[in-house]
Design an enzyme around this catalytic site. Structure first.
Site, PDB file in Angstrom:
ATOM      1  N   PHE A   1       6.404   2.994   2.065  1.00 29.02           N
ATOM      2  CA  PHE A   1       6.036   1.719   1.475  1.00 29.02           C
ATOM      3  C   PHE A   1       4.662   1.809   0.824  1.00 29.02           C
ATOM      4  O   PHE A   1       3.845   2.668   1.166  1.00 29.02           O
ATOM      5  CB  PHE A   1       6.046   0.619   2.542  1.00 29.02           C
ATOM      6  N   CYS A   2       4.415   0.892  -0.118  1.00 34.64           N
ATOM      7  CA  CYS A   2       3.184   0.853  -0.907  1.00 34.64           C
ATOM      8  C   CYS A   2       1.935   0.944  -0.015  1.00 34.64           C
ATOM      9  O   CYS A   2       1.874   0.264   1.019  1.00 34.64           O
ATOM     10  CB  CYS A   2       3.162  -0.438  -1.714  1.00 34.64           C
TER      11      CYS A   2
END
Length: 203
Positions: free
Chosen positions: A21-22
């Protein structure tokens, strides 16, 4: 058909960031793209919904070309061609970019002459804007015990920004602080005498 095959041959590496994830997918892309020649392409697989928007911004901020971006069955596939770095879009951005570059290179020149005054550890970022965003974040927190420098050519031959620290523990502390706050930090490099800048591991 021949054109498509020729374009496919430009893709020399694939990175699978599914499950990440970011900003982790972008950090992986940044690291891998720096290891391939200009004009060659990287294929990236991702399933983080934010990746579609983030990769467009990141390619613009780093001067790399987003060749294609598709999504199928929840999997995003991006093909990115390595460019020659970002130098600004508007005249104002270009002037600001070069003015900052001159200032940072003067600092770098000073530390190359007076090595004892320079940092022993430097933190790299996935883009120039991300580096300056992190610097602004640190300064707002009252953290100023670092120096801002251009990224050494030995790490990345195009423009970039790093922050340097004298103390290893402090570099690790700030790296973790930035990482915990979702900044795109890449690595901590050791400033060695041979200027090979090995990556600090196991911290």
């Amino acid at each position: 058909m021949q054109v498509a095959e020729k374009e496919d041959r430009k893709v020399i590496k694939e990175v699978d960031t599914r499950g990440m994830f970011c900003p982790t997918p972008l950090i992986f892309v940044s690291k891998e793209l720096k290891n391939i020649p200009v004009g060659k392409r990287l294929k990236v697989l991702a399933d983080d919904k934010a990746f579609k928007k983030d990769i467009k911004i990141w390619c613009h901020d780093t001067g790399n070309k987003l060749v294609s971006l598709e999504e199928k069955d929840g999997v995003i596939t991006a093909v990115i061609e390595r460019g020659k770095g970002w130098h600004g879009d508007t005249l104002f951005e270009k002037l600001k970019f070069y003015a900052i570059g001159v200032k940072l290179h003067l600092y770098d020149y000073f530390f190359r002459i007076f090595k004892s005054a320079g940092p022993n550890y430097i933190i790299t970022f996935m883009s120039i804007p991300e580096g300056f965003r992190a610097i602004e974040f640190l300064e707002k927190k009252g953290i100023t015990d670092f120096v801002t420098l251009p990224i050494p050519d030995e790490i990345y031959e195009f423009c970039g920004v790093v922050i340097g620290f004298k103390d290893k523990n402090r570099a690790v502390e700030i790296y973790n602080l930035l990482k915990d706050n979702k900044f795109g930090v890449e690595n901590i490099h050791i400033v060695d005498r041979k200027r090979k800048y090995p990556v600090l591991k196991d911290f």
